[in-house]
Design an enzyme around this catalytic site. Structure first.
Site, short mmCIF file in Angstrom:
data_model
loop_
_atom_site.label_atom_id
_atom_site.label_comp_id
_atom_site.label_asym_id
_atom_site.label_seq_id
_atom_site.Cartn_x
_atom_site.Cartn_y
_atom_site.Cartn_z
N CYS A 147 0.89 -1.17 0.04
CA CYS A 147 -0.18 0.00 -0.18
C CYS A 147 0.90 1.14 0.13
CB CYS A 147 -0.95 -0.10 1.11
SG CYS A 147 -2.03 1.37 1.62
N ASP A 207 -8.72 -2.92 -8.16
CA ASP A 207 -8.28 -2.02 -7.30
C ASP A 207 -8.77 -0.80 -7.66
OD1 ASP A 207 -6.94 -0.19 -5.58
OD2 ASP A 207 -5.19 -1.34 -5.75
N HIS A 241 -7.55 -4.06 -4.03
CA HIS A 241 -6.65 -3.36 -3.16
C HIS A 241 -6.38 -4.08 -2.00
CE1 HIS A 241 -3.79 -0.08 -2.13
NE2 HIS A 241 -4.19 0.14 -0.98
#
Length: 273
Positions: A147, A207, A241
């Site tokens: 991330c 994502d 994600h």
């Protein structure tokens, strides 16, 4: 003020799902350490094989939530594979992400105030800590980040010539909603031609925060710079994600397991072994 790493998970990640993986510390040395970086004592989590020999070093770069239990567990998983894994708390000067339960406040009060220059210097300090301990071999230096840390992984590759390989897990490639030019002057697409080592990008096709169009822009930047032979991006079509975050609903087990295996193979291929 003495900074400590949190026990458990960051407040902003709660509730934790029942599938959260917990790796034991048998045959490992795993503990919180202090790293001196630019006159600041930085807390970090370190896990390494419990044997008296130098191990290849992997810097583990936190998610947006800081060094909480999931990142510590990643360090232990890497240590089980023979790595000296170290995760410095890269927000320590700005605040305690584990104590912040509101995502907007976390970004506004802490994350948006962390300059890339500081982060890269702190990662260098973590590598030096591993080397000077006598237990980490930084001639075999790798990095992985998730991330927020996925973006940093790309940037660190452009910064550190000694880096052999890295894995960037779903890190932003272009400016995000909380990017500030004075804090984050460059993005991964800007440094594709400056990479040291071989970087593997691991992204999710679902994502919404990192559109596939930006992934393609990064691939094109790598091609244009002639770096696509040693750095590449894999997209998992069914994953979103944070698909590796097994403590969250975003976890996609099949993609996460495959990507983890590919990361380990990548490290071995490019000398982090």
């Amino acid at each position: 003020m003495t900074h400590h790493l949190p026990a458990g998970y960051a407040l902003a990640t709660l509730p934790v799902t029942t599938g959260a993986i917990s790796t034991d510390t048998s045959d490992l040395d795993a503990n919180e350490v202090r790293i001196s970086s630019d006159g600041f004592e930085l807390p970090a989590y370190c896990a390494r094989p419990g044997k008296n020999e130098r191990s290849p070093v992997v810097l583990v770069v936190q998610e947006i939530f800081g060094v909480h239990e999931h990142i510590k567990d990643v360090c232990r998983r890497l240590a089980k594979e023979g790595y000296y894994a170290i995760a410095p708390e890269l927000y320590a000067r700005q605040g305690d992400p584990a104590a912040t339960g509101d995502m907007a406040e976390l970004i506004d009060k802490i994350v948006s105030r962390v300059p890339d220059k500081q982060v890269l210097k702190d990662l260098d300090a973590a590598a030096e800590f591993a080397r000077s301990s006598g237990e980490g071999d930084t001639e075999r230096l790798g990095i992985c980040g998730f991330c927020w840390g996925g973006r940093i992984t790309w940037l660190y590759s452009a910064h550190q010539p000694k880096l052999k390989a890295g894995a960037a897990w779903y890190g932003k490639l272009r400016p995000g909603p909380y990017s500030k030019p004075e804090m984050q002057p460059k993005q991964p697409v800007d440094v594709a031609g400056d990479l040291h080592g071989a970087i593997l990008g691991l992204y999710g096709g679902q994502d919404e925060s990192i559109p596939l169009s930006t992934v393609e822009q990064m691939r094109e930047a790598l091609r244009a710079a002639g770096r696509d032979r040693t750095s590449q991006i894999i997209v998992y079509p069914e994953a979103g994600h944070a698909f590796h975050a097994d403590y969250r609903a975003s976890y996609h087990a099949e993609s996460a397991r495959d990507a983890w295996a590919k990361m380990l193979a990548w490290f071995k291929k490019y000398g982090v072994v």
